[in-house]
Each structure stands twice: as C-alpha cells, then as structure tokens.
Scaffold this active site. Structure first.
Site, PDB file in Angstrom:
ATOM      1  N   HIS A  33     -52.534  -3.164   1.348  1.00 36.29           N
ATOM      2  CA  HIS A  33     -51.733  -3.398   2.557  1.00 36.29           C
ATOM      3  C   HIS A  33     -50.243  -3.523   2.207  1.00 36.29           C
ATOM      4  O   HIS A  33     -49.501  -4.221   2.883  1.00 36.29           O
ATOM      5  CB  HIS A  33     -52.239  -4.626   3.331  1.00 36.29           C
ATOM      6  CG  HIS A  33     -53.567  -4.363   3.986  1.00 36.29           C
ATOM      7  ND1 HIS A  33     -53.685  -3.726   5.196  1.00 36.29           N
ATOM      8  CD2 HIS A  33     -54.829  -4.627   3.574  1.00 36.29           C
ATOM      9  CE1 HIS A  33     -54.979  -3.616   5.513  1.00 36.29           C
ATOM     10  NE2 HIS A  33     -55.693  -4.150   4.543  1.00 36.29           N
ATOM     11  N   THR A  34     -49.846  -2.849   1.170  1.00 42.35           N
ATOM     12  CA  THR A  34     -48.429  -2.808   0.798  1.00 42.35           C
ATOM     13  C   THR A  34     -47.799  -1.459   1.126  1.00 42.35           C
ATOM     14  O   THR A  34     -46.583  -1.364   1.251  1.00 42.35           O
ATOM     15  CB  THR A  34     -48.262  -3.059  -0.718  1.00 42.35           C
ATOM     16  OG1 THR A  34     -49.238  -2.259  -1.401  1.00 42.35           O
ATOM     17  CG2 THR A  34     -48.471  -4.516  -1.071  1.00 42.35           C
ATOM     18  N   ASP A  35     -48.621  -0.407   1.281  1.00 42.63           N
ATOM     19  CA  ASP A  35     -48.011   0.933   1.434  1.00 42.63           C
ATOM     20  C   ASP A  35     -47.172   1.041   2.697  1.00 42.63           C
ATOM     21  O   ASP A  35     -46.072   1.582   2.676  1.00 42.63           O
ATOM     22  CB  ASP A  35     -49.048   2.071   1.307  1.00 42.63           C
ATOM     23  CG  ASP A  35     -50.152   2.075   2.335  1.00 42.63           C
ATOM     24  OD1 ASP A  35     -50.285   1.094   3.098  1.00 42.63           O
ATOM     25  OD2 ASP A  35     -50.912   3.083   2.373  1.00 42.63           O
ATOM     26  N   GLY A 121     -64.259   2.524   2.656  1.00 40.01           N
ATOM     27  CA  GLY A 121     -62.988   2.138   2.026  1.00 40.01           C
ATOM     28  C   GLY A 121     -62.659   2.972   0.808  1.00 40.01           C
ATOM     29  O   GLY A 121     -61.850   2.567  -0.021  1.00 40.01           O
ATOM     30  N   LEU A 122     -63.276   4.155   0.684  1.00 38.22           N
ATOM     31  CA  LEU A 122     -62.970   5.035  -0.452  1.00 38.22           C
ATOM     32  C   LEU A 122     -62.241   6.299   0.015  1.00 38.22           C
ATOM     33  O   LEU A 122     -62.175   7.292  -0.702  1.00 38.22           O
ATOM     34  CB  LEU A 122     -64.249   5.402  -1.209  1.00 38.22           C
ATOM     35  CG  LEU A 122     -65.025   4.223  -1.812  1.00 38.22           C
ATOM     36  CD1 LEU A 122     -66.302   4.711  -2.486  1.00 38.22           C
ATOM     37  CD2 LEU A 122     -64.180   3.433  -2.808  1.00 38.22           C
ATOM     38  N   SER A 125     -61.758  10.128   4.688  1.00 38.81           N
ATOM     39  CA  SER A 125     -60.971  10.939   5.622  1.00 38.81           C
ATOM     40  C   SER A 125     -59.779  11.585   4.920  1.00 38.81           C
ATOM     41  O   SER A 125     -59.478  12.757   5.176  1.00 38.81           O
ATOM     42  CB  SER A 125     -60.544  10.152   6.862  1.00 38.81           C
ATOM     43  OG  SER A 125     -60.087   8.889   6.527  1.00 38.81           O
ATOM     44  N   GLU A 157     -53.323  12.355  10.393  1.00 40.37           N
ATOM     45  CA  GLU A 157     -54.117  11.162  10.682  1.00 40.37           C
ATOM     46  C   GLU A 157     -53.387  10.232  11.658  1.00 40.37           C
ATOM     47  O   GLU A 157     -53.984   9.677  12.573  1.00 40.37           O
ATOM     48  CB  GLU A 157     -54.457  10.434   9.374  1.00 40.37           C
ATOM     49  CG  GLU A 157     -55.315   9.221   9.614  1.00 40.37           C
ATOM     50  CD  GLU A 157     -56.449   9.053   8.638  1.00 40.37           C
ATOM     51  OE1 GLU A 157     -56.661   9.926   7.774  1.00 40.37           O
ATOM     52  OE2 GLU A 157     -57.141   8.030   8.746  1.00 40.37           O
ATOM     53  N   ASP A 169     -53.592   6.783   0.597  1.00 36.09           N
ATOM     54  CA  ASP A 169     -54.854   7.515   0.423  1.00 36.09           C
ATOM     55  C   ASP A 169     -54.607   9.010   0.275  1.00 36.09           C
ATOM     56  O   ASP A 169     -55.197   9.676  -0.581  1.00 36.09           O
ATOM     57  CB  ASP A 169     -55.782   7.266   1.617  1.00 36.09           C
ATOM     58  CG  ASP A 169     -56.032   5.790   1.840  1.00 36.09           C
ATOM     59  OD1 ASP A 169     -55.732   4.990   0.923  1.00 36.09           O
ATOM     60  OD2 ASP A 169     -56.509   5.425   2.928  1.00 36.09           O
TER      61      ASP A 169
HETATM   62  C1  GLA Z   1     -56.243   2.040   4.360  1.00 36.18           C
HETATM   63  C2  GLA Z   1     -55.021   2.872   4.703  1.00 36.18           C
HETATM   64  C3  GLA Z   1     -54.001   2.844   3.558  1.00 36.18           C
HETATM   65  C4  GLA Z   1     -53.698   1.414   3.116  1.00 36.18           C
HETATM   66  C5  GLA Z   1     -54.993   0.620   2.901  1.00 36.18           C
HETATM   67  C6  GLA Z   1     -54.746  -0.831   2.628  1.00 36.18           C
HETATM   68  O1  GLA Z   1     -56.948   2.623   3.299  1.00 36.18           O
HETATM   69  O2  GLA Z   1     -55.380   4.203   4.963  1.00 36.18           O
HETATM   70  O3  GLA Z   1     -52.832   3.517   3.950  1.00 36.18           O
HETATM   71  O4  GLA Z   1     -52.863   0.777   4.023  1.00 36.18           O
HETATM   72  O5  GLA Z   1     -55.867   0.715   4.014  1.00 36.18           O
HETATM   73  O6  GLA Z   1     -54.087  -1.004   1.415  1.00 36.18           O
END
Ligand code: GLA
Length: 377
Positions: A33-35, A121-122, A125, A157, A169
């Site tokens: 959650h830093t991007d 969470g991998l 998409s 997206e 991602d």
């Molecule tokens: C998802 C989002 C990313 C990032 C993460 C959390 O994967 O697609 O852009 O924000 O959550 O780090």
C-alpha cells in the site's frame, strides 16, 4: 503448459498458433500500500503466469477463448464497448488503452490459460493485462517498452475495468528479472534489481480465503492516504519523513494517523529491506517483513484472521526468517522468507499449523523469481 495450450489452440482454430506469450503473477516481499503514495515496493515476478497462444487475423477483430474461466471474448478494435465476459474486459481495456496511446493495433485470435490463482493477491489481473499487451505487440510489431506497457495496462485497469490500483503489479509483471526482486520507486519508476539472499527460498502461503469487498476497502484506504498527504501539504505521503510525521501526528484523527504511520514506516522498511538483501542479510529482511505485517494488521487494518493465523504459524517455524501478508489484503496470500534447506519441512509444518488454527486447507509453494512478460515461443 505450452504444449497443452498449443493443442487447445489447434482444436479451437484448426491450425497451429504462431506465437505463445507469457506474463507472470507476482509476490510482493515488502512495500505494501505504498505504490499509490508514490513510495517504494519490492516485488518479484513468480513462476505462475498467464499464457496466450495466438495468431494474427487479417481483420481488426480480437477473439480469445479462455480455458480456465470459460467462454470466448470477441471484440472489434474499432468499436470497443464495455460489457461481455468479465475476464475479457481486461483484454478489451488493454486494447483500448494501447489504442488511446496511438499504438497501431492488429487483430488476433488466441487461447488463454494460466496458473495464477484468481483473487489470491498474486496479481492474476495484471498478468492477464501484460500477456494481452505482449500479444498485441507480437502481432502488431510495435516496440516493447516494459514501463510504458505497465503504465498502459494500469490505465486499462483504472479507467476501463474501474479498479484504482497503483503501478506495482503491472510493472513487476512487465519487467521482472529472474532470481531478483525489483526495488521500484513508484514516483520516478526507476527499477533496481535486488538479488534474493543466498540460501533463501520465497514461499507463497495461500490462506484459501478470498474477500469480496477488497475494492471498496482499497479505495477507502487511498482516500485516507490522500487526506493525510493534504494535511502535511504534500502531493503524496512519500514526501513526509518519519520525524515530520511524529512532530505533527497528534493533530491527525486516529484513523488518518494510523494509515499515515503505516505508509511512512513501510517506505522506510522497504528501502532498508533492499539494503539488507544487497548485503545478503536474510535475518534483517525477515524481521522487516514481520514488522510490515504488524503495521498492516494494526495501523493499515487490511489483514484478516486467516492472514494473521498464517503469518503467526510461519513466523514460529524453525528456518523462517520472516512472514507477512502480501498484496491488497483481507484474504489471499502471505509470503515467507525461509532457509532453503528447511523449505520442505517448513511447508509441511506451516500447512498443519494453519489447518489446525484456522480450519482452512492452505495451498503452499516455494516459488522462483522469473522474467517479466515475454514472447516465449
Ligand atoms: C494491489 C494493487 C497494487 C498495490 C497493492 C497493495 O495489489 O493492485 O497496486 O497497491 O494492492 O500494496
């Protein structure tokens, strides 16, 4: 995978595919959650991917059959409209985004499959988006610029699918490097490959839980971070030092303070983690991962009972340097850094511990850091 896909292509279209492309999923070692706060992330592309076998068409249609999700998505490049199979919106979104950017596109037909679990969470998409971008590149012949392709896929997206994700991602799926994680500066988009510490293995720990409300919780976190940035008078929390934060934290509401505390401390941890990796210091990297989990659990509040149970189990097992939830949170996967020679016993122990404490059956695998999106055949 490649052989099965080529065979399915023959069955569907009656001749051989010209090309096979692959784009990987990812696991994020640290920097969560830093991007979208213009900060730092440290993900690696993994040996789970989306694959497309394809051949060009002479018209401007795209026609793709999914072996895993069922159905065929068909759309015309000159007449892109929302609607249709859920998964094919990602393909259409990428076509839209590439076209908006002025890239010349040709039609193609293909078969898609993959082994990135969906919603875990991998980044299944992002893998689908980058595989699509690679497919267009392969048939249309424009140059491959990984950063630009990641940005255009993120745009698909954000603006076509409607998920306001950051750049992590897409960028790691586009630009991953074998044997390395990438330290990404999400403001400058500078990519620095960092080798995994010698003698360690990265283990993906899928809790087998999935949460539906991730998107709304994600967008809420983004808003809270933006509010915190406004308070400090900066464009993003990246620009607030820990000292500045501490001096002013008392004037923030409790929720905003906690969100900001996570982001600001996580950026610091991520830079330190990259340093630790360069030194080959697995102990330090592992401790930073544990701290990251606590911060995500207590301050950013995006963990879940299952993710906490998994991280607790993993951290207590001999040979584990550190473990944390990975990705957006609320369910899905954790990641652990483990001594290579203990990886197999770790997998056995964490499986039984998690089963006992949560009642769920996990899916656990040691993964390799792989290359980003590529034409493979
Ligand atoms: C998802 C989002 C990313 C990032 C993460 C959390 O994967 O697609 O852009 O924000 O959550 O780090």
């Amino acid at each position: 995978m490649r052989a099965r896909l080529r065979e399915a292509f023959r069955q569907t279209f009656g001749s051989d595919a010209h090309t096979v492309v692959r784009a990987p999923g990812r696991v994020n070692l640290i920097g969560e959650h830093t991007d979208y706060n213009d900060g730092f992330v440290l993900p690696m592309a993994i040996d789970r991917a989306v694959w497309i076998a394809l051949r060009p068409r002479s018209d401007r249609q795209v026609r793709v059959r999914s072996l895993d999700l069922g159905g065929t998505g068909t759309f015309a490049l000159d007449d892109l409209e929302r609607g249709g199979e859920g998964w094919s919106e990602y393909l259409k979104g990428v076509a839209w985004s590439l076209r908006e950017d002025g890239l010349p596109l040709r039609g193609w037909e293909g078969v898609v499959t993959g082994d990135v679990p969906v919603g875990a969470g991998l980044s299944s998409s992002a893998a689908l988006e980058l595989a699509t971008a690679r497919a267009f590149q392969a048939v249309s012949g424009f140059g491959w610029d990984a950063v630009r392709m990641a940005q255009l896929s993120q745009r698909a997206e954000n603006d076509w699918v409607g998920m306001k994700c950051g750049i992590m991602d897409q960028l790691i799926s586009a630009a991953g490097q074998a044997g390395h994680a990438l330290l990404i500066d999400c403001r400058s988009l500078e990519l620095t490959p960092v080798p995994l510490p010698r003698g360690t293995a990265v283990v993906v720990l899928d809790t087998s839980t999935r949460r539906g409300l991730v998107d709304s919780a994600y967008n809420e976190r983004r808003r809270q971070c933006e509010e915190a940035a406004r308070f400090f008078g900066v464009s993003a929390l990246r620009d607030v030092t820990f000292e500045q934060f501490q001096a002013q934290a008392g004037r923030l509401s409790e929720v905003t303070r906690k969100r900001a505390q996570h982001v600001i401390s996580e950026n610091r941890r991520t830079l330190e983690a990259a340093e630790a990796m360069r030194r080959g210091d697995a102990d330090r990297l592992g401790r930073l991962m544990n701290e990251s989990h606590l911060s995500l659990r207590d301050d950013f509040e995006v963990s879940s009972e299952a993710l906490d149970a998994m991280a607790d189990c993993a951290q207590a097992i001999d040979g584990c340097y550190g473990a944390r939830m990975t990705g957006a949170g609320f369910g899905g996967c954790a990641v652990a850094l483990v001594a290579e020679e203990k990886a197999q016993t770790f997998v056995d122990h964490v499986t039984s511990c998690y089963q006992r404490s949560s009642g769920h059956t996990p899916s656990i695998y040691v993964c390799q850091a792989t290359e980003g999106a590529a034409v493979v055949d």
